[in-house]
Scaffold this motif. Structure first.
Motif, mmCIF file in Angstrom:
data_model
loop_
_atom_site.group_PDB
_atom_site.id
_atom_site.type_symbol
_atom_site.label_atom_id
_atom_site.label_comp_id
_atom_site.label_asym_id
_atom_site.label_seq_id
_atom_site.Cartn_x
_atom_site.Cartn_y
_atom_site.Cartn_z
ATOM 1 N N LYS A 1 -13.242 6.609 -4.277
ATOM 2 C CA LYS A 1 -13.195 6.946 -2.850
ATOM 3 C C LYS A 1 -13.729 8.350 -2.600
ATOM 4 O O LYS A 1 -14.412 8.598 -1.603
ATOM 5 N N SER B 1 -4.120 -10.085 2.167
ATOM 6 C CA SER B 1 -5.216 -9.577 2.986
ATOM 7 C C SER B 1 -6.493 -9.474 2.163
ATOM 8 O O SER B 1 -6.454 -9.313 0.932
ATOM 9 N N THR B 2 -7.624 -9.541 2.833
ATOM 10 C CA THR B 2 -8.910 -9.376 2.144
ATOM 11 C C THR B 2 -8.974 -8.017 1.461
ATOM 12 O O THR B 2 -9.494 -7.891 0.340
ATOM 13 N N GLU B 3 -8.444 -7.005 2.105
ATOM 14 C CA GLU B 3 -8.439 -5.662 1.520
ATOM 15 C C GLU B 3 -7.739 -5.663 0.163
ATOM 16 O O GLU B 3 -8.213 -5.040 -0.799
ATOM 17 N N MET B 4 -6.608 -6.370 0.065
ATOM 18 C CA MET B 4 -5.870 -6.398 -1.191
ATOM 19 C C MET B 4 -6.554 -7.281 -2.235
ATOM 20 O O MET B 4 -6.486 -7.001 -3.436
ATOM 21 N N THR C 1 -16.623 -5.220 -2.369
ATOM 22 C CA THR C 1 -16.428 -5.096 -0.930
ATOM 23 C C THR C 1 -16.001 -6.457 -0.379
ATOM 24 O O THR C 1 -16.151 -7.489 -1.051
ATOM 25 N N PRO C 2 -15.494 -6.501 0.855
ATOM 26 C CA PRO C 2 -15.179 -7.804 1.448
ATOM 27 C C PRO C 2 -16.397 -8.724 1.495
ATOM 28 O O PRO C 2 -16.262 -9.942 1.323
ATOM 29 N N GLU D 1 -9.548 4.522 -8.789
ATOM 30 C CA GLU D 1 -9.714 4.179 -7.376
ATOM 31 C C GLU D 1 -9.902 5.430 -6.525
ATOM 32 O O GLU D 1 -10.774 5.480 -5.640
ATOM 33 N N GLY E 1 0.793 -1.226 0.000
ATOM 34 C CA GLY E 1 0.000 0.000 0.000
ATOM 35 C C GLY E 1 0.821 1.270 0.000
ATOM 36 O O GLY E 1 0.261 2.369 0.091
ATOM 37 N N VAL F 1 -9.772 -7.544 -2.538
ATOM 38 C CA VAL F 1 -10.822 -6.654 -3.029
ATOM 39 C C VAL F 1 -10.241 -5.653 -4.016
ATOM 40 O O VAL F 1 -10.809 -5.406 -5.091
ATOM 41 N N ARG F 2 -9.093 -5.105 -3.677
ATOM 42 C CA ARG F 2 -8.476 -4.089 -4.540
ATOM 43 C C ARG F 2 -8.066 -4.666 -5.883
ATOM 44 O O ARG F 2 -8.306 -4.047 -6.928
#
Length: 446
Positions: free
Chosen positions: A199, A311-314, A256-257, A195, A139, A316-317
């Motif tokens: 946001k 990670s789940t965040e990544m 989203t997750p 992105e 990130g 998703v990204r």
């Protein structure tokens, strides 16, 4: 054992799409040939940046059950025009260890080999999962830049990464990182800008990918922004003449997750939908060369999602970015009308027993002489069928390809490349792209 510098496949490393069991002899042979490719060949086979597809091809046909004789033949055909990696520069490898000097070598093909050696050594010290988290998923500015380059070159670096992860080969993961590093960064800049826009102005009414595709098709400024004469129809067309419109449409797709699993399959189904349905009757059935890469890369997102180290965040990204790029790719070919009847009413060229079923389709793809694009597309279509089944049963409103259509598309893939003329159409929304193709022969509907 597979390591960051040694390719070693077993009979269990056959990938996510199963066809028939592999042999120890084939596993040994494909490992030997991919090791040769790893050590002797550059990622680009010419100065124009055309990609070496040997890894993609060998792993695809190996995973589908190709015998040693075919593996050796396909390798020899495609190794014949590769070029060697450039000489290692010790100073470059040392410079890559410093964030202050890492960036100055990005984007140049002459540094592929130093980057490869660097990432191999990083993996030996830290493990490949930790290297991915540091150089792609941290990130920070360097990781975001590298992640953006993963989506460059019509998705070739991320396809390469997917093969390395799916087939459990750290050396191929190192190749993928090095490949990303020597691509340019304009794709990443578009993805980051989209992105950031998402946001800043979150969508109050998210849409599905098929719905956004319909909106892009109806947007006359965006759907005509690319010109046939543009060298790169995303960079020089869409992003030069309709960037704001492109971003506005893309940001309506929201991952989203909570919806990651469903959105992954939505992306897979939709990429195959617009790749298969972009036909131009009465011309021969052909697949768009650029759309095809959206479909061929879709198969790997289940492998990415299955990795506990990401990670789940990544996750998703990465999926969000894949959707953004698929939409830009669709727009860049002048957003062609998607003709579902061309799939539903398609009559396979070979209706002999077995030839039009998946085992027969795979045998024909394994035996087909090319650089692997056709076999990758066929495998991705079959994966799309397997991945979509759960959501077909739920009658998800975004499902476009379903039921008998999967087998029809599988036949369209192999029939189209076995047919006369060029194997692929390049930019399916332009009439000019279809001029060289003959009218198709008439077949009775079934």
């Amino acid at each position: 054992m597979a390591t960051p510098s040694r390719i070693h496949l077993t009979v269990n490393d056959t990938g996510i799409v199963k066809n028939k069991p592999q042999t120890a002899e084939a596993a040994s042979k494909v490992s030997e040939l991919l090791q040769q490719n790893h050590e002797k060949h550059h990622v680009f086979y010419n100065e124009m940046g055309f990609h070496n597809h040997i890894v993609h091809h060998m792993l695809t046909i190996y995973g589908l059950g190709a015998p040693v004789s075919i593996i050796e033949k396909r390798y020899a055909e495609n190794a014949s025009y590769q070029r060697p990696p450039m000489t290692e520069k010790d100073k470059v490898v040392a410079d890559l260890r410093s964030p202050a000097t890492f960036s100055k070598y990005l984007g140049s093909g002459k540094y592929y080999h130093p980057f490869l050696l660097f990432f191999q050594r990083e993996m030996e010290d830290k493990g490949w999962e930790n290297v991915l988290n540091e150089y792609l998923f941290a990130g920070n500015e360097r990781a975001d830049n590298m992640l953006g380059r993963m989506f460059a070159g019509f998705l070739h670096p991320i396809i390469h990464l997917g093969f390395g992860i799916e087939f459990n080969q750290p050396a191929i993961i190192a190749e993928a990182l090095a490949q990303a590093a020597v691509h340019d960064d304009w794709t990443g800049r578009f993805l980051l800008a989209t992105e950031q826009a998402a946001k800043a102005h979150p969508s109050s009414n998210p849409k599905t990918l098929p719905d956004i595709i319909d909106s892009i098709h109806a947007d006359k400024k965006l759907s005509t922004a690319a010109h046939f004469s543009d060298s790169n129809k995303i960079r020089d067309g869409i992003l030069s003449r309709a960037k704001d419109e492109m971003i506005k449409h893309a940001t309506q797709w929201v991952v989203t997750p909570e919806n990651l699993e469903e959105k992954t399959v939505e992306m897979i189904n939709t990429s195959i939908y617009f790749t298969a349905a972009a036909q131009h009757p009465p011309k021969q059935v052909k697949f768009d060369f650029y759309f095809m890469h959206c479909a061929n890369s879709s198969i790997f997102f289940h492998s990415f999602n299955a990795l506990p180290s990401i990670s789940t965040e990544m996750k998703v990204r990465m999926l969000q970015w894949k959707g953004y790029l698929d939409l830009a790719m669709y727009a860049s070919r002048r957003a062609p009308p998607l003709l579902m009847d061309e799939i539903s009413n398609y009559v396979p060229a070979k209706l002999e027993k077995g030839d039009a079923e998946w085992p027969g389709i795979f045998e024909r793809l394994i035996g087909f002489q090319d650089d692997g694009h056709a076999s990758k597309l066929g495998r991705s279509v079959r994966h799309g069928e397997l991945a979509s089944k759960k959501w077909e049963d739920k009658n998800a409103d975004w499902i476009k390809v379903k039921g008998f259509m999967w087998g029809k598309i599988g036949n369209m893939v192999i029939d189209s490349v076995e047919d006369t003329g060029e194997r692929w159409v390049r930019s399916a929304g332009f009439d000019e792209a279809w001029e060289e193709f003959a009218d198709r022969p008439r077949r009775e509907k079934i």
